[in-house]
Design a protein around this motif. Sequence first.
Motif, mmCIF file in Angstrom:
data_model
loop_
_atom_site.group_PDB
_atom_site.id
_atom_site.type_symbol
_atom_site.label_atom_id
_atom_site.label_comp_id
_atom_site.label_asym_id
_atom_site.label_seq_id
_atom_site.Cartn_x
_atom_site.Cartn_y
_atom_site.Cartn_z
ATOM 1 N N GLY A 202 0.798 -1.223 0.000
ATOM 2 C CA GLY A 202 0.000 0.000 0.000
ATOM 3 C C GLY A 202 0.829 1.271 0.000
ATOM 4 N N GLN A 203 2.162 1.130 0.060
ATOM 5 C CA GLN A 203 3.026 2.303 0.166
ATOM 6 C C GLN A 203 3.883 2.563 -1.069
ATOM 7 O OE1 GLN A 203 4.484 2.567 4.635
ATOM 8 N NE2 GLN A 203 4.807 0.509 3.852
ATOM 9 N N CYS A 204 4.289 1.511 -1.781
ATOM 10 C CA CYS A 204 5.179 1.691 -2.936
ATOM 11 C C CYS A 204 4.412 2.347 -4.084
ATOM 12 C CB CYS A 204 5.767 0.348 -3.369
ATOM 13 S SG CYS A 204 4.565 -0.820 -4.058
ATOM 14 N N THR A 221 -7.087 -3.852 4.672
ATOM 15 C CA THR A 221 -7.346 -2.617 5.417
ATOM 16 C C THR A 221 -6.043 -1.981 5.884
ATOM 17 O OG1 THR A 221 -9.484 -3.460 6.171
ATOM 18 C CG2 THR A 221 -8.538 -1.613 7.402
ATOM 19 N N ARG A 222 -5.107 -2.805 6.356
ATOM 20 C CA ARG A 222 -3.820 -2.287 6.821
ATOM 21 C C ARG A 222 -3.056 -1.601 5.681
ATOM 22 N NH1 ARG A 222 -1.694 -3.586 11.694
ATOM 23 N NH2 ARG A 222 -2.848 -5.071 12.988
ATOM 24 N N ALA A 223 -3.093 -2.211 4.500
ATOM 25 C CA ALA A 223 -2.388 -1.628 3.350
ATOM 26 C C ALA A 223 -2.994 -0.282 2.975
ATOM 27 C CB ALA A 223 -2.440 -2.583 2.160
ATOM 28 N N LEU A 224 -4.322 -0.187 3.014
ATOM 29 C CA LEU A 224 -4.976 1.083 2.702
ATOM 30 C C LEU A 224 -4.652 2.138 3.754
ATOM 31 C CD1 LEU A 224 -8.468 -0.178 1.458
ATOM 32 C CD2 LEU A 224 -6.644 0.843 0.074
ATOM 33 N N ARG A 230 0.678 7.633 4.338
ATOM 34 C CA ARG A 230 1.762 8.189 3.510
ATOM 35 C C ARG A 230 1.275 9.418 2.757
ATOM 36 N NH1 ARG A 230 4.518 5.444 -1.868
ATOM 37 N NH2 ARG A 230 5.960 7.124 -2.295
ATOM 38 N N LYS A 231 0.052 9.349 2.238
ATOM 39 C CA LYS A 231 -0.505 10.481 1.499
ATOM 40 C C LYS A 231 -0.682 11.683 2.414
ATOM 41 C CE LYS A 231 -4.299 11.622 -1.652
ATOM 42 N NZ LYS A 231 -5.514 11.120 -2.331
ATOM 43 N N TYR A 232 -1.154 11.423 3.641
ATOM 44 C CA TYR A 232 -1.354 12.512 4.619
ATOM 45 C C TYR A 232 -0.024 13.172 4.945
ATOM 46 C CZ TYR A 232 -1.984 14.738 9.152
ATOM 47 O OH TYR A 232 -1.961 15.638 10.188
ATOM 48 N N ILE A 233 1.003 12.358 5.226
ATOM 49 C CA ILE A 233 2.313 12.895 5.576
ATOM 50 C C ILE A 233 2.902 13.691 4.416
ATOM 51 C CG2 ILE A 233 4.695 12.264 6.115
ATOM 52 C CD1 ILE A 233 2.772 12.048 8.464
#
Length: 249
Positions: A202-204, A221-224, A230-233
């Motif tokens: 969900g991060q790469c 759910t964890r990947a999302l 990451r998007k928020y940061i």
Amino acid sequence: MKNISIFWTGGYDSTFRVVQLSRCEITIQPIYLSDNRKSEKNELMAIEEITSMLKKHPQTKANFLPLKIVDINQRVNDQEYQEAYSRIRENDFIGSQYVWLGAFAQNNKGVEMSIHKDDKAMNVILKYGKLKLVQDEIIGDYYIVDKECCPNDIVKLWGNLHFPLAYITKIEMKNYYKKEGYQQIADKTWFCYSPINNKPCGQCNPCKYTIEEGLKERFTTRALMRYYYRKYISNLGIIRFTRTLLKRK
């Protein structure tokens, strides 16, 4: 039978094209470029499983040749490809894999590459140049770089490749998989570069693009949560950077 070579990663897009080709009376030569990335085991397993499923599928007419794996040590080292890539990267983001892919195609002209509509590389090609339609009665339409209308750097990296998915979106692929009875195959595809417990992270970047192009159901759910964190940061960093600039002014 006509022989079609195609770069296959086991991913959603390249598998979609392999599915299309499997319905044609041709011979398919899948090619996998190995660079020892973390996801390689998952990708090769997906290719093996999907090939087995397609061979049994009632709509399959194609003959599959064994997967051709090209190791990183066999990579063509051509400084001109690296220089073309570096110039493009000054203004636009594309992955470094296009140096290797472009150099490989120099001696393997006509290999299919499954970059699709909204893909960053396709956006770069269309931003600076044009594609030319090629109609083929056996495998369907595909596109090539119009060398008369494209800058030299675009021609260098992508001029020897075929692009059958240039104007197809992931949502259209998703609908095709379901409508034509290939959903189980779609579920076997792999796209994540940095798997966590053998599941997409969900991060790469591939995960990010897959989520943003409408395939959230492929993630836990964890990947999302990792994606949104990451998007928020990232957004927070942009806001702070902008505020700093405004203060300086």
